[in-house]
Design a protein around this motif. Sequence first.
Motif, PDB file in Angstrom:
ATOM      1  N   ALA A  47       0.874  -1.193  -0.074  1.00 48.03           N
ATOM      2  CA  ALA A  47      -0.080  -0.154   0.096  1.00 48.03           C
ATOM      3  C   ALA A  47       0.845   1.127   0.072  1.00 48.03           C
ATOM      4  CB  ALA A  47      -1.000  -0.123   1.250  1.00 48.03           C
ATOM      5  N   TYR A  48       1.821   1.282   0.850  1.00 50.63           N
ATOM      6  CA  TYR A  48       2.846   2.254   0.795  1.00 50.63           C
ATOM      7  C   TYR A  48       3.502   2.725  -0.553  1.00 50.63           C
ATOM      8  CZ  TYR A  48       6.544   5.749   2.323  1.00 50.63           C
ATOM      9  OH  TYR A  48       7.316   6.735   2.402  1.00 50.63           O
ATOM     10  N   ALA A  49       4.115   1.509  -1.203  1.00 51.12           N
ATOM     11  CA  ALA A  49       4.615   1.704  -2.537  1.00 51.12           C
ATOM     12  C   ALA A  49       3.635   2.125  -3.412  1.00 51.12           C
ATOM     13  CB  ALA A  49       5.359   0.137  -2.991  1.00 51.12           C
ATOM     14  N   THR A  50       2.543   1.603  -3.531  1.00 55.49           N
ATOM     15  CA  THR A  50       1.366   2.086  -4.177  1.00 55.49           C
ATOM     16  C   THR A  50       1.001   3.626  -4.022  1.00 55.49           C
ATOM     17  OG1 THR A  50       0.375  -0.186  -4.186  1.00 55.49           O
ATOM     18  CG2 THR A  50      -0.981   1.779  -5.328  1.00 55.49           C
ATOM     19  N   TRP A  51       0.856   4.054  -2.863  1.00 55.91           N
ATOM     20  CA  TRP A  51       0.578   5.271  -2.531  1.00 55.91           C
ATOM     21  C   TRP A  51       1.785   6.178  -3.104  1.00 55.91           C
ATOM     22  CZ3 TRP A  51      -2.773   8.580   0.147  1.00 55.91           C
ATOM     23  CH2 TRP A  51      -2.225   9.728   0.443  1.00 55.91           C
ATOM     24  N   LEU A  52       3.040   5.949  -2.852  1.00 57.27           N
ATOM     25  CA  LEU A  52       4.050   6.793  -3.534  1.00 57.27           C
ATOM     26  C   LEU A  52       4.097   6.835  -5.036  1.00 57.27           C
ATOM     27  CD1 LEU A  52       7.268   5.882  -1.073  1.00 57.27           C
ATOM     28  CD2 LEU A  52       5.736   7.806  -1.030  1.00 57.27           C
ATOM     29  N   GLN A  53       3.797   5.707  -5.465  1.00 55.68           N
ATOM     30  CA  GLN A  53       3.806   5.565  -7.061  1.00 55.68           C
ATOM     31  C   GLN A  53       2.664   6.419  -7.642  1.00 55.68           C
ATOM     32  OE1 GLN A  53       6.323   4.109  -8.461  1.00 55.68           O
ATOM     33  NE2 GLN A  53       5.685   4.735 -10.365  1.00 55.68           N
ATOM     34  N   ALA A  54       1.532   6.238  -6.994  1.00 50.40           N
ATOM     35  CA  ALA A  54       0.194   7.134  -7.415  1.00 50.40           C
ATOM     36  C   ALA A  54       0.234   8.529  -7.364  1.00 50.40           C
ATOM     37  CB  ALA A  54      -1.176   6.623  -6.557  1.00 50.40           C
ATOM     38  N   LEU A  55       1.167   8.994  -6.088  1.00 46.59           N
ATOM     39  CA  LEU A  55       1.189  10.181  -5.711  1.00 46.59           C
ATOM     40  C   LEU A  55       2.109  10.987  -6.771  1.00 46.59           C
ATOM     41  CD1 LEU A  55       0.317  12.473  -3.520  1.00 46.59           C
ATOM     42  CD2 LEU A  55       2.193  11.833  -2.198  1.00 46.59           C
ATOM     43  N   THR A  56       3.313  10.280  -7.101  1.00 45.95           N
ATOM     44  CA  THR A  56       4.395  10.473  -7.940  1.00 45.95           C
ATOM     45  C   THR A  56       3.842  10.931  -9.437  1.00 45.95           C
ATOM     46  OG1 THR A  56       5.881   9.414  -6.983  1.00 45.95           O
ATOM     47  CG2 THR A  56       6.532  10.128  -8.878  1.00 45.95           C
ATOM     48  N   TRP A  57       2.856   9.874 -10.030  1.00 42.91           N
ATOM     49  CA  TRP A  57       2.149  10.049 -11.262  1.00 42.91           C
ATOM     50  C   TRP A  57       1.351  11.207 -11.324  1.00 42.91           C
ATOM     51  CZ3 TRP A  57       0.786   4.173 -12.110  1.00 42.91           C
ATOM     52  CH2 TRP A  57       1.856   3.503 -12.339  1.00 42.91           C
ATOM     53  N   ALA A  58       0.579  11.348 -10.171  1.00 45.03           N
ATOM     54  CA  ALA A  58      -0.502  12.314 -10.260  1.00 45.03           C
ATOM     55  C   ALA A  58       0.304  13.772 -10.128  1.00 45.03           C
ATOM     56  CB  ALA A  58      -1.285  12.271  -8.787  1.00 45.03           C
ATOM     57  N   ALA A  72      -4.346   9.179  -4.964  1.00 45.32           N
ATOM     58  CA  ALA A  72      -3.387   8.112  -4.326  1.00 45.32           C
ATOM     59  C   ALA A  72      -4.164   7.319  -3.159  1.00 45.32           C
ATOM     60  CB  ALA A  72      -2.184   8.718  -3.615  1.00 45.32           C
ATOM     61  N   PHE A  73      -5.049   7.942  -2.485  1.00 40.95           N
ATOM     62  CA  PHE A  73      -5.936   7.439  -1.315  1.00 40.95           C
ATOM     63  C   PHE A  73      -6.914   6.249  -2.095  1.00 40.95           C
ATOM     64  CE2 PHE A  73      -9.723   7.043   1.090  1.00 40.95           C
ATOM     65  CZ  PHE A  73      -9.395   6.398   2.221  1.00 40.95           C
ATOM     66  N   LEU A  74      -7.382   6.808  -3.231  1.00 40.52           N
ATOM     67  CA  LEU A  74      -8.336   5.731  -3.854  1.00 40.52           C
ATOM     68  C   LEU A  74      -7.651   4.790  -4.478  1.00 40.52           C
ATOM     69  CD1 LEU A  74     -10.709   8.565  -5.605  1.00 40.52           C
ATOM     70  CD2 LEU A  74     -11.238   7.169  -3.568  1.00 40.52           C
ATOM     71  N   ALA A  75      -6.444   4.957  -4.815  1.00 38.53           N
ATOM     72  CA  ALA A  75      -5.899   3.907  -5.427  1.00 38.53           C
ATOM     73  C   ALA A  75      -5.250   2.733  -4.352  1.00 38.53           C
ATOM     74  CB  ALA A  75      -4.417   4.264  -5.915  1.00 38.53           C
ATOM     75  N   ILE A  76      -5.122   3.227  -3.023  1.00 36.10           N
ATOM     76  CA  ILE A  76      -4.721   2.176  -2.190  1.00 36.10           C
ATOM     77  C   ILE A  76      -5.776   1.696  -1.393  1.00 36.10           C
ATOM     78  CG2 ILE A  76      -2.438   3.125  -1.928  1.00 36.10           C
ATOM     79  CD1 ILE A  76      -3.341   4.005   0.966  1.00 36.10           C
ATOM     80  N   LEU A  77      -6.998   2.052  -1.378  1.00 31.31           N
ATOM     81  CA  LEU A  77      -8.235   1.880  -0.609  1.00 31.31           C
ATOM     82  C   LEU A  77      -8.514   0.258  -0.761  1.00 31.31           C
ATOM     83  CD1 LEU A  77     -10.192   2.769   1.350  1.00 31.31           C
ATOM     84  CD2 LEU A  77     -11.888   3.341  -0.432  1.00 31.31           C
TER      85      LEU A  77
END
Length: 152
Positions: A47-58, A72-77
């Motif tokens: 979840a943390y890796a996905t959070w960082l990746q989604a935040l970086t892309w956004a 990013a929150f919606l991506a890791i939910l």
Amino acid sequence: MTLTNTTDASTRRQTYTVPTHINKPDKLLFGLTARQLLLLITGASLAYATWLQALTWAMAWGIGLLWSRGLAFLAILPLVMMTLAGTFLTIADRPLELWVVVWMRAHVAPVTYVWRSAKWDEAKQRRLHARTRAHTRQEEQDQSEHEQEGWS
């Protein structure tokens, strides 16, 4: 007069503690088992890796910081929900991953069930198969005779 004490080691009752929690897994930390801790740690790191990746892309797409965090929150939910369900949810005293494996095996190799009466007999079944094979052979012979005679 001499008094003897009859409570020597051979006549004393010995008591033993019988363990009643043999089939229960050991609790390691915060009342969690090793399996639960492993699932939580794995899910949290994914979840943390996905959070960082989604935040970086956004942020790279030019979306504002607040909207980036929301995305990013919606991506890791879903990942967080699956991790929590896999860690804490048990159905019929079995963990969720066991039910997932059972479901996958049932859909990969479906089984066909055939109803038979309680009076069904194996000998009767063999006779039925032999009769069916004989009938099929007879039909094949008749068909080959018709083809030899020129019937089609």
